[in-house]
Motif scaffolding. Structure first.
Motif, mmCIF file in Angstrom:
data_model
loop_
_atom_site.group_PDB
_atom_site.id
_atom_site.type_symbol
_atom_site.label_atom_id
_atom_site.label_comp_id
_atom_site.label_asym_id
_atom_site.label_seq_id
_atom_site.Cartn_x
_atom_site.Cartn_y
_atom_site.Cartn_z
ATOM 1 N N ASP A 342 2.414 11.737 0.344
ATOM 2 C CA ASP A 342 2.385 10.854 -0.823
ATOM 3 C C ASP A 342 3.274 11.358 -1.951
ATOM 4 O O ASP A 342 3.508 12.557 -2.100
ATOM 5 C CB ASP A 342 0.953 10.728 -1.361
ATOM 6 N N GLU A 345 4.286 7.020 -6.533
ATOM 7 C CA GLU A 345 4.342 5.585 -6.247
ATOM 8 C C GLU A 345 3.448 5.204 -5.079
ATOM 9 O O GLU A 345 2.718 4.205 -5.136
ATOM 10 C CB GLU A 345 5.795 5.186 -5.959
ATOM 11 N N SER A 346 3.475 5.997 -4.002
ATOM 12 C CA SER A 346 2.684 5.654 -2.820
ATOM 13 C C SER A 346 1.185 5.781 -3.082
ATOM 14 O O SER A 346 0.384 4.966 -2.600
ATOM 15 C CB SER A 346 3.089 6.528 -1.635
ATOM 16 N N LEU A 348 -0.318 5.442 -6.008
ATOM 17 C CA LEU A 348 -0.666 4.292 -6.849
ATOM 18 C C LEU A 348 -0.778 3.016 -6.017
ATOM 19 O O LEU A 348 -1.686 2.197 -6.229
ATOM 20 C CB LEU A 348 0.379 4.103 -7.947
ATOM 21 N N HIS A 349 0.128 2.864 -5.075
ATOM 22 C CA HIS A 349 0.120 1.681 -4.210
ATOM 23 C C HIS A 349 -1.169 1.619 -3.394
ATOM 24 O O HIS A 349 -1.772 0.540 -3.249
ATOM 25 C CB HIS A 349 1.337 1.700 -3.282
ATOM 26 N N LYS A 350 -1.613 2.751 -2.869
ATOM 27 C CA LYS A 350 -2.850 2.785 -2.081
ATOM 28 C C LYS A 350 -4.054 2.378 -2.927
ATOM 29 O O LYS A 350 -4.880 1.560 -2.512
ATOM 30 C CB LYS A 350 -3.072 4.193 -1.513
ATOM 31 N N ASP A 352 -4.046 0.742 -5.732
ATOM 32 C CA ASP A 352 -3.886 -0.635 -6.195
ATOM 33 C C ASP A 352 -4.257 -1.634 -5.093
ATOM 34 O O ASP A 352 -4.857 -2.680 -5.349
ATOM 35 C CB ASP A 352 -2.437 -0.852 -6.633
ATOM 36 N N LYS A 353 -3.916 -1.290 -3.860
ATOM 37 C CA LYS A 353 -4.262 -2.144 -2.719
ATOM 38 C C LYS A 353 -5.775 -2.261 -2.584
ATOM 39 O O LYS A 353 -6.313 -3.349 -2.338
ATOM 40 C CB LYS A 353 -3.654 -1.568 -1.450
ATOM 41 N N TYR A 369 -9.315 4.206 0.032
ATOM 42 C CA TYR A 369 -8.243 4.097 1.042
ATOM 43 C C TYR A 369 -8.254 5.326 1.955
ATOM 44 O O TYR A 369 -8.233 6.443 1.493
ATOM 45 C CB TYR A 369 -6.888 4.004 0.340
#
Length: 375
Positions: A342, A345-346, A348-350, A352-353, A369
């Motif tokens: 990670d 950005e990655s 945060l993406h997890k 956020d998903k 996640y």
């Protein structure tokens, strides 16, 4: 930036009225203060040695001159000890006690030398007192200590002069006292101004840092500061293999609050929400406003299960809380744990998903996640 008010923030001795802030200022300047003390002490040691020149011309007895030389050498020895010992001092209070004691020793040595003169010249010796007072105000110390030590030497010098020197006229005595007091007052004013502006500068810089790193409404970190802390904690987790979890928090139907109660009520809800979160997280946790009604919470040394437990505790606390000027408030939580692949950005993406999965399945929930699967 809020206005800095003299009467409210700084007292008559040039110190911050807030004792905690004053101690913080002094502690932060310890290294600089110690370096200044070293340099000034060495200069005063040289000056003390130069006093041997008038000693040689005004002391008639070789025995007395030898004693004076011994005192001067002892004073230099004290200075050497001070420059060595001062590096080991960690408290500014201890430092000021040591400096004040050092100045008292300086006064005692001056008075003792004064005793050794067979026929001391009152006016010439008064110049020596002026030099000592100037030196006292050069050395970093509390202003009240500087003034107290200076008053002591003025009083002792004049009492000694009256007792040991014959034929001092009232005119000479009055003139010397006035000049010494003028030196004291001018030195005090200069020292006060220096202390005042150092503290004003410190307080203003502290306020600028606070404004540049915190959200103006809530007082928690803003996005820019959070990104700095986020990167630092990811680097730490990557280097030492410690767990790190991220929680993204979003209000459910926040637009309804603004529409029904107004934006001021919405701001009030956000402020109350921040207070709830702050009461339920650790000192090491990093809480920030990401934007609008969305917040992020970074949990060092925390795995996914612990992060989800924290999120669930926050969710329950918010759901049970009775907010002023608003209906029942709930929030949704997306949680993700850092893995070695990670970056900011990655991760945060997890998280956020997971947040959007909660939003899509009824809101007011927590999801975490794990390897492309949600718990």
């Amino acid at each position: 930036m809020r206005k800095f008010e003299f009467n409210k923030n700084i007292n008559c001795f040039g110190e911050l009225s807030d004792s905690e802030l004053e101690n913080e200022f002094l502690q932060k300047n310890m290294k600089k203060t110690i370096n200044s003390i070293k340099i000034i002490s060495i200069l005063l040691g040289v000056l003390n040695t130069l006093f041997l020149i008038p000693d040689y011309f005004f002391v008639e007895s070789l025995d007395s001159f030898a004693i004076i030389c011994s005192i001067r050498v002892f004073f230099v020895f004290i200075i050497v000890l001070l420059t060595i010992f001062v590096n080991k001092i960690t408290s500014h209070k201890t430092l000021f006690y040591v400096i004040t004691a050092y100045e008292v020793v300086c006064i005692i040595s001056f008075i003792f030398v004064f005793y050794r003169y067979e026929s001391p010249d009152y006016l010439i010796q008064s110049f020596g007192v002026m030099v000592i007072i100037t030196g006292i105000f050069m050395v970093p110390n509390r202003l009240i200590n500087k003034i107290a030590v200076s008053i002591i030497i003025i009083i002792f010098f004049n009492f000694m002069s009256i007792y040991y020197i014959d034929n001092i006229s009232m005119k000479e005595l009055s003139a010397v006292i006035v000049y010494l007091l003028i030196i004291l007052i001018l030195s005090s004013i200069n020292s006060f101004r220096d202390d005042y502006y150092k503290r004003v500068h410190y307080v203003y810089n502290k306020e600028l840092i606070r404004l540049s790193t915190t959200d103006t409404l809530t007082g928690v970190y803003n996005r820019a500061k959070f990104n700095q802390e986020f990167k630092r904690n990811i680097d730490y987790a990557k280097r030492y293999g410690t767990p790190l979890s991220l929680i993204i928090i979003d209000f459910d139907d926040f637009k309804r609050i603004n529409d029904n109660y107004g934006h001021l009520a919405g701001d009030g809800v956000i402020i109350q929400f921040v207070e709830i979160v702050n009461k339920n997280i650790r000192v090491i946790d990093i809480f920030a406003r990401w934007g609008g009604e969305e917040f992020v919470l970074l949990l060092p040394n925390t795995d996914l299960n612990q992060g989800m437990a924290t999120a669930e505790r926050l969710r329950c606390s918010i759901e049970k809380y009775v907010f002023e000027n608003a209906d029942k408030i709930t929030c949704s939580f997306g949680v993700a744990q850092y893995s070695e692949d990670d970056d900011m950005e990655s991760l945060l993406h997890k998280a956020d998903k997971m947040l959007y999965e909660v939003k899509g399945k009824g809101k007011n929930g927590v999801r975490g996640y794990v390897e492309e699967k949600s718990l």
